[in-house]
Design an enzyme around this catalytic site. Structure first.
Site, PDB file in Angstrom:
ATOM      1  N   SER A 113       0.799  -1.210   0.000  1.00  9.06           N
ATOM      2  CA  SER A 113       0.000   0.000   0.000  1.00  9.06           C
ATOM      3  C   SER A 113       0.840   1.272   0.000  1.00  9.06           C
ATOM      4  O   SER A 113       1.653   1.467  -0.874  1.00  9.06           O
ATOM      5  CB  SER A 113      -0.960  -0.037   1.182  1.00  9.06           C
ATOM      6  OG  SER A 113      -1.878   1.019   1.070  1.00  9.06           O
ATOM      7  N   HIS A 114       0.675   2.089   1.037  1.00  9.81           N
ATOM      8  CA  HIS A 114       1.339   3.400   1.055  1.00  9.81           C
ATOM      9  C   HIS A 114       2.797   3.308   1.522  1.00  9.81           C
ATOM     10  O   HIS A 114       3.496   4.308   1.528  1.00  9.81           O
ATOM     11  CB  HIS A 114       0.578   4.328   1.977  1.00  9.81           C
ATOM     12  CG  HIS A 114       0.423   3.761   3.351  1.00  9.81           C
ATOM     13  ND1 HIS A 114      -0.443   2.731   3.627  1.00  9.81           N
ATOM     14  CD2 HIS A 114       1.066   4.034   4.493  1.00  9.81           C
ATOM     15  CE1 HIS A 114      -0.336   2.413   4.904  1.00  9.81           C
ATOM     16  NE2 HIS A 114       0.571   3.185   5.460  1.00  9.81           N
ATOM     17  N   ASP A 277      -2.783   6.352  -3.501  1.00  8.31           N
ATOM     18  CA  ASP A 277      -1.604   5.748  -2.866  1.00  8.31           C
ATOM     19  C   ASP A 277      -1.034   4.603  -3.700  1.00  8.31           C
ATOM     20  O   ASP A 277      -1.456   4.372  -4.839  1.00  8.31           O
ATOM     21  CB  ASP A 277      -1.946   5.273  -1.446  1.00  8.31           C
ATOM     22  CG  ASP A 277      -2.832   4.042  -1.441  1.00  8.31           C
ATOM     23  OD1 ASP A 277      -3.610   3.877  -2.399  1.00  8.31           O
ATOM     24  OD2 ASP A 277      -2.757   3.235  -0.492  1.00  8.31           O
ATOM     25  N   ASP A 279      -1.331   1.357  -3.869  1.00 10.33           N
ATOM     26  CA  ASP A 279      -2.191   0.332  -4.450  1.00 10.33           C
ATOM     27  C   ASP A 279      -3.546   0.880  -4.888  1.00 10.33           C
ATOM     28  O   ASP A 279      -4.444   0.102  -5.228  1.00 10.33           O
ATOM     29  CB  ASP A 279      -2.365  -0.845  -3.484  1.00 10.33           C
ATOM     30  CG  ASP A 279      -3.019  -0.446  -2.183  1.00 10.33           C
ATOM     31  OD1 ASP A 279      -2.876   0.723  -1.765  1.00 10.33           O
ATOM     32  OD2 ASP A 279      -3.688  -1.301  -1.569  1.00 10.33           O
ATOM     33  N   ASP A 281      -6.056   2.457  -3.333  1.00 17.57           N
ATOM     34  CA  ASP A 281      -7.294   2.419  -2.552  1.00 17.57           C
ATOM     35  C   ASP A 281      -7.519   3.683  -1.713  1.00 17.57           C
ATOM     36  O   ASP A 281      -8.597   3.871  -1.162  1.00 17.57           O
ATOM     37  CB  ASP A 281      -7.382   1.151  -1.679  1.00 17.57           C
ATOM     38  CG  ASP A 281      -6.217   0.969  -0.744  1.00 17.57           C
ATOM     39  OD1 ASP A 281      -5.309   1.824  -0.731  1.00 17.57           O
ATOM     40  OD2 ASP A 281      -6.198  -0.059  -0.030  1.00 17.57           O
ATOM     41  N   ARG A 282      -6.508   4.545  -1.633  1.00 23.98           N
ATOM     42  CA  ARG A 282      -6.697   5.778  -0.862  1.00 23.98           C
ATOM     43  C   ARG A 282      -6.878   6.973  -1.783  1.00 23.98           C
ATOM     44  O   ARG A 282      -6.516   6.923  -2.952  1.00 23.98           O
ATOM     45  CB  ARG A 282      -5.482   6.046   0.021  1.00 23.98           C
ATOM     46  CG  ARG A 282      -5.231   4.976   1.034  1.00 23.98           C
ATOM     47  CD  ARG A 282      -4.139   5.424   1.963  1.00 23.98           C
ATOM     48  NE  ARG A 282      -3.895   4.394   2.965  1.00 23.98           N
ATOM     49  CZ  ARG A 282      -3.277   4.599   4.107  1.00 23.98           C
ATOM     50  NH1 ARG A 282      -2.823   5.813   4.387  1.00 23.98           N
ATOM     51  NH2 ARG A 282      -3.093   3.626   4.964  1.00 23.98           N
ATOM     52  N   LYS A 376     -11.586  -0.068  -0.149  1.00 23.47           N
ATOM     53  CA  LYS A 376     -11.660   1.361  -0.371  1.00 23.47           C
ATOM     54  C   LYS A 376     -11.145   1.640  -1.769  1.00 23.47           C
ATOM     55  O   LYS A 376     -10.423   0.826  -2.337  1.00 23.47           O
ATOM     56  CB  LYS A 376     -10.895   2.118   0.701  1.00 23.47           C
ATOM     57  CG  LYS A 376      -9.462   1.684   0.943  1.00 23.47           C
ATOM     58  CD  LYS A 376      -8.939   2.367   2.197  1.00 23.47           C
ATOM     59  CE  LYS A 376      -7.472   2.088   2.443  1.00 23.47           C
ATOM     60  NZ  LYS A 376      -7.239   0.879   3.238  1.00 23.47           N
TER      61      LYS A 376
HETATM   62  C1  VG1 Z   1      -3.420   2.219   8.286  1.00 29.57           C
HETATM   63  C2  VG1 Z   1      -4.604   3.140   8.417  1.00 29.57           C
HETATM   64  C3  VG1 Z   1      -5.888   2.370   8.308  1.00 29.57           C
HETATM   65  C4  VG1 Z   1      -5.902   1.585   6.990  1.00 29.57           C
HETATM   66  C5  VG1 Z   1      -4.658   0.725   6.887  1.00 29.57           C
HETATM   67  C6  VG1 Z   1      -4.542   0.041   5.549  1.00 29.57           C
HETATM   68  O1  VG1 Z   1      -3.435   1.274   9.332  1.00 29.57           O
HETATM   69  O2  VG1 Z   1      -4.556   3.853   9.634  1.00 29.57           O
HETATM   70  O3  VG1 Z   1      -6.979   3.235   8.400  1.00 29.57           O
HETATM   71  O4  VG1 Z   1      -7.042   0.775   6.917  1.00 29.57           O
HETATM   72  O5  VG1 Z   1      -3.493   1.531   7.052  1.00 29.57           O
HETATM   73  O6  VG1 Z   1      -4.568   0.982   4.505  1.00 29.57           O
HETATM   74  P1  VG1 Z   1      -2.530   1.423  10.642  1.00 29.57           P
HETATM   75  O7  VG1 Z   1      -2.739   0.152  11.425  1.00 29.57           O
HETATM   76  O8  VG1 Z   1      -1.133   1.645  10.178  1.00 29.57           O
HETATM   77  O9  VG1 Z   1      -3.049   2.630  11.354  1.00 29.57           O
HETATM   78  V1  VG1 Z   1      -3.762   0.718   3.058  1.00 29.57           V
HETATM   79  O10 VG1 Z   1      -4.171   1.856   1.966  1.00 29.57           O
HETATM   80  O11 VG1 Z   1      -2.144   0.932   3.603  1.00 29.57           O
HETATM   81  O12 VG1 Z   1      -4.091  -0.820   2.674  1.00 29.57           O
HETATM   82 CO    CO Z   2      -3.555   1.431   0.107  1.00 23.99          CO
END
Ligand code: VG1
Ligand code: CO
Length: 543
Positions: A113-114, A277, A279, A281-282, A376
């Protein structure tokens, strides 16, 4: 073709409860690591015999090699067909759309992801269930248990498939179908939004910029925004996915998408800016001179979704993660629909969406989505905003002002302390957890604690209970703070401090959020002393 069973030793593949596995890329590339985790998934879901899978990732370093390995393992485990995005590309929401449209027996999404990518960055893998969403805790726990007892994995020895060619190829008895990564997703978007109205908006001179941050949404945004909706070439910036995301941090917030935010705050700003982001989804939404917090964005989308064809019948309910501001709840109350508060993580929305209890969902971390998929969806949020603007013909700034006038404003910010010492972080949260019962009634920095708890969630559909989901302090002065440790980091610990305060005085609605939240920030420091205890003067990221 020979199936080889490779002897191996167990790995601690996945923390129970987390929806996927994120590790440093180098860990994923250690001999057997990826294979063990993949075999644990296959075993935990009852084997792959005669099943079909969806497979793709965000294009980061190791993506293509991992896909070839997974294909050979899927073949060895008896799968009949795997749908793979061309060149190994599928955004997370597109993978969810493919799983649903083609009714595959779930899918594997390769992404951290990010988190930054590259040989020195992070890699990740998660399993999504046949409904298209992240695996629920029961499944991730089964994967974790299996990873601790695994003694062998199965793979066939064969040539790689050509991921650049769309169409069917055989890998032993299994069919590999390389698909256009955008087509199914774009079809879903066409069914939800008034593309003609958005085309007309853009044709009227409405200028937009979409920052794909060299991550997976580049091809999607280029095909849809420039290709179908007529945005001039160049409206999508950083649109080519790169294995290391160009060295950047593909997290769409004012810190990491600074280039776009600076543009949006300048004299040359277009009407609308957005970013996504790693992948896809954000999303981040920025109007000319106006940054929209994700919590506010969810509220505005809930209040206006009926302007888009896909939601013209209204919403069944709105769900938000607990640390997300309460702005969406105010909209739900006015609309007379249900509002749900779930733990952090998209997997908790799945049951509500499947049961038709919620139509829109959102998280403060820049995730928004609806029942069109079970993830998302960054570009979806951008298109819904554009559809709303195409109907209202107002600027983002004016839409926000009108929203706050009607509902009041929930000032909001999240302070992240990244890469801190794990023990120090756990000491801060552990002590606060122990002190929760004694806090109500006490005053800190001029605020009175009205309630304090460690958030627990009972799923209204299956009754499952998830505890320990964030320390929540509600203040009598219409303010709130939440502390929780991140579950997605790969180095040390990340402490997230979520801050919000409600304001309904129209004269006080244009403050700087950090100033508006100063009393809450001070109260957190007075209660926990966290900055001293973790040895930091200030957060690394404020969103
Ligand atoms: C973070 C975000 C959370 C989100 C998760 C996955 O998690 O706060 O809201 O669902 O990333 O997003 P954490 O446990 O680091 O707070 V993604 O776009 O990285 O799949
Ligand atoms: Co993501």
């Amino acid at each position: 073709m020979d199936v080889i069973s490779v002897a191996t030793s167990p790995i601690e593949g996945q923390k129970p409860g987390t929806s996927g596995l994120r590790k440093q890329t180098r860990v994923f590339m250690e001999p057997g690591f990826l294979e063990n985790f993949v075999q644990s998934i296959f075993d935990a879901v009852g084997g792959l015999q005669d099943k079909t899978l969806t497979l793709g990732g965000d294009g980061r370093y190791f993506n293509k090699r991992a896909i070839q390995t997974i294909l050979k393992m899927a073949a060895a485990n008896g799968a009949v067909r795997v749908l793979v995005g061309q060149n190994g590309i599928l955004s997370t929401p597109a993978a969810s759309a493919v799983i649903r449209a083609r009714k595959t027996d779930g899918g594997l999404i390769l992404s951290a992801s990010h988190n930054p990518g590259g040989a020195d960055g992070d890699f990740g893998l998660k399993y999504n269930i046949p409904a298209g969403g992240p695996a629920p805790e029961s499944v991730t726990e089964a994967i974790h248990r299996r990873s601790l007892e695994l003694t062998e994995y199965r793979i066939i020895e064969t040539d790689d498939v050509d991921l650049s060619l769309c169409g069917e190829q055989q890998m032993d008895r299994m069919t590999v179908e390389v698909i256009d990564p955008v087509a199914i997703y774009a079809e879903v978007m066409r069914g939800l939004f008034d593309f003609d109205a958005i085309c007309a908006l853009i044709a009227s001179g409405f200028a937009l910029r979409f920052d794909a941050m060299h991550a997976v949404t580049g091809p999607y945004a280029t095909a849809i925004l420039e290709g179908e909706l007529g945005a001039p070439v160049g409206s999508v910036m950083n649109g080519t996915p790169l294995p290391d995301f160009g060295g950047g941090h593909p997290d769409p917030n004012p810190v990491y998408a600074k280039e776009l935010v600076d543009l949006m705050m300048s004299a040359e700003a277009p009407d609308f800016g957005a970013a996504s982001d790693g992948d896809g989804d954000r999303n981040m939404i920025v109007g000319r001179g106006t940054y929209v917090t994700p919590s506010d964005s969810l509220a505005v989308l809930a209040a206006n979704a009926h302007l888009a064809p896909g939601y013209k019948g209204g919403l069944s309910g709105v769900a938000r993660s607990m640390p997300t501001s309460r702005a969406a709840d105010r909209v739900a109350a006015k609309l007379g629909i249900a509002a749900f508060e779930t733990p952090t993580g998209w997997k908790f929305f799945g049951n509500l969406l499947d049961a038709g209890k919620a139509t829109l969902c959102g998280e403060e971390s820049a995730g928004t989505g609806s029942d069109h998929v079970r993830e998302k969806d960054g570009l979806w949020a951008v298109l819904l905003w554009l559809n709303i603007i195409a109907v209202r013909r107002e600027s983002v700034a004016d839409i926000m002002k009108a929203h706050w006038r009607e509902y009041g404003r929930d000032y909001y910010s999240r302070h992240d302390y990244e890469g801190i010492d794990k023990e120090a972080a756990e000491a801060v949260t552990g002590e606060l957890r122990r002190r929760l019962p004694e806090l109500p009634g006490q005053r800190f920095a001029g605020l009175t604690v009205a309630a304090a708890d460690d958030f627990a969630y009972e799923d209204p559909v299956d009754g499952s209970i998830s505890r320990g989901q964030g320390l929540r302090l509600v203040f009598a002065e219409n303010a709130r703070t939440v502390l929780r440790l991140s579950g997605t980091g790969t180095v040390g610990a990340t402490l997230r401090v979520y801050l919000e305060r409600f304001e309904d005085d129209p004269a006080q609605m244009a403050l700087d959020p950090q100033e508006a939240l100063a009393p809450v920030i001070a109260a957190v420091e007075e209660i926990t002393g966290l900055r001293t205890r973790i040895g930091r003067d200030a957060p690394d990221v404020r969103t």
